[in-house]
Design a protein around this motif. Structure first.
Motif, PDB file in Angstrom:
ATOM      1  N   ILE A 165     -23.517  87.928 106.077  1.00 39.39           N
ATOM      2  CA  ILE A 165     -23.742  89.370 106.182  1.00 39.39           C
ATOM      3  C   ILE A 165     -22.799  90.165 105.060  1.00 39.39           C
ATOM      4  CG2 ILE A 165     -24.183  91.560 107.538  1.00 39.39           C
ATOM      5  CD1 ILE A 165     -24.783  89.491 109.764  1.00 39.39           C
TER       6      ILE A 165
ATOM      7  N   GLY B 134     -21.556  93.757 103.870  1.00 35.29           N
ATOM      8  CA  GLY B 134     -21.444  95.152 104.218  1.00 35.29           C
ATOM      9  C   GLY B 134     -20.067  95.952 103.871  1.00 35.29           C
TER      10      GLY B 134
ATOM     11  N   GLU C 275     -21.206  98.443 108.208  1.00 39.20           N
ATOM     12  CA  GLU C 275     -22.341  99.152 107.863  1.00 39.20           C
ATOM     13  C   GLU C 275     -23.003  98.519 106.853  1.00 39.20           C
ATOM     14  OE1 GLU C 275     -23.603 103.590 105.699  1.00 39.20           O
ATOM     15  OE2 GLU C 275     -21.720 103.117 106.503  1.00 39.20           O
ATOM     16  N   THR C 276     -24.354  98.084 106.993  1.00 37.47           N
ATOM     17  CA  THR C 276     -25.317  97.013 106.020  1.00 37.47           C
ATOM     18  C   THR C 276     -26.375  98.050 105.662  1.00 37.47           C
ATOM     19  OG1 THR C 276     -26.586  96.338 107.931  1.00 37.47           O
ATOM     20  CG2 THR C 276     -24.567  95.179 107.334  1.00 37.47           C
ATOM     21  N   MET C 277     -27.206  97.423 104.766  1.00 39.75           N
ATOM     22  CA  MET C 277     -28.453  98.313 104.288  1.00 39.75           C
ATOM     23  C   MET C 277     -29.373  98.408 105.536  1.00 39.75           C
ATOM     24  SD  MET C 277     -28.820  97.108 100.492  1.00 39.75           S
ATOM     25  CE  MET C 277     -30.000  98.539  99.993  1.00 39.75           C
ATOM     26  N   ALA C 278     -29.389  97.703 106.683  1.00 43.16           N
ATOM     27  CA  ALA C 278     -30.234  97.706 107.634  1.00 43.16           C
ATOM     28  C   ALA C 278     -29.550  98.574 108.706  1.00 43.16           C
ATOM     29  CB  ALA C 278     -30.340  96.244 108.347  1.00 43.16           C
ATOM     30  N   GLY C 279     -28.303  98.738 108.742  1.00 41.33           N
ATOM     31  CA  GLY C 279     -27.880  99.803 109.879  1.00 41.33           C
ATOM     32  C   GLY C 279     -26.447  99.436 109.989  1.00 41.33           C
ATOM     33  N   LYS C 280     -25.885  99.741 111.195  1.00 44.04           N
ATOM     34  CA  LYS C 280     -24.506  99.375 111.623  1.00 44.04           C
ATOM     35  C   LYS C 280     -24.531  98.338 112.765  1.00 44.04           C
ATOM     36  CE  LYS C 280     -22.512 103.829 110.704  1.00 44.04           C
ATOM     37  NZ  LYS C 280     -21.557 104.909 111.377  1.00 44.04           N
ATOM     38  N   ILE C 281     -23.529  97.304 112.572  1.00 48.84           N
ATOM     39  CA  ILE C 281     -23.286  96.093 113.300  1.00 48.84           C
ATOM     40  C   ILE C 281     -21.938  95.845 113.844  1.00 48.84           C
ATOM     41  CG2 ILE C 281     -23.517  93.589 113.351  1.00 48.84           C
ATOM     42  CD1 ILE C 281     -25.333  93.765 110.941  1.00 48.84           C
TER      43      ILE C 281
END
Length: 96
Positions: A51, A53, A66-72
């Motif tokens: 992943i 981010g 923070e990724t393009m899909a949201g926060k993890i």
């Protein structure tokens, strides 16, 4: 004297195992801990799962990526040292 000669091969095997297996693993673990302690908000990272981010928040043992899909939210130990270094390395530009 004969007893020492009997145990000499075992001692040599143990020494070889230390220098070929144990010591490199210890130095790698030390580098990973230094890398984890040197992370800061805004760093680009790649996790061991692949992943990509950017670190947006940090706690003692966890980070929020923070990724393009949201926060993890994940553990700091899940960050790959080698892959993160490749991402942060400056690209080589060829001149024609």
């Amino acid at each position: 004297m004969e007893n020492i000669q009997q145990f000499l091969p075992f001692v040599l095997i143990m020494a070889a195992m230390y220098f070929l297996m144990i010591r490199p693993q210890q130095t790698r673990a030390k580098k990973e801990k230094e890398f984890e302690s040197g992370l800061k908000v805004g760093d680009k990272i790649v996790t061991k799962a692949g992943i990509h981010g950017r670190i947006s928040e940090m706690a003692e043992s966890t980070i929020i990526v923070e990724t393009m899909a949201g926060k993890i939210k994940m553990e700091k130990a899940a960050i790959s040292l080698e892959l993160s270094r490749k991402v942060n390395a400056s690209p080589v530009v060829e001149k024609n």
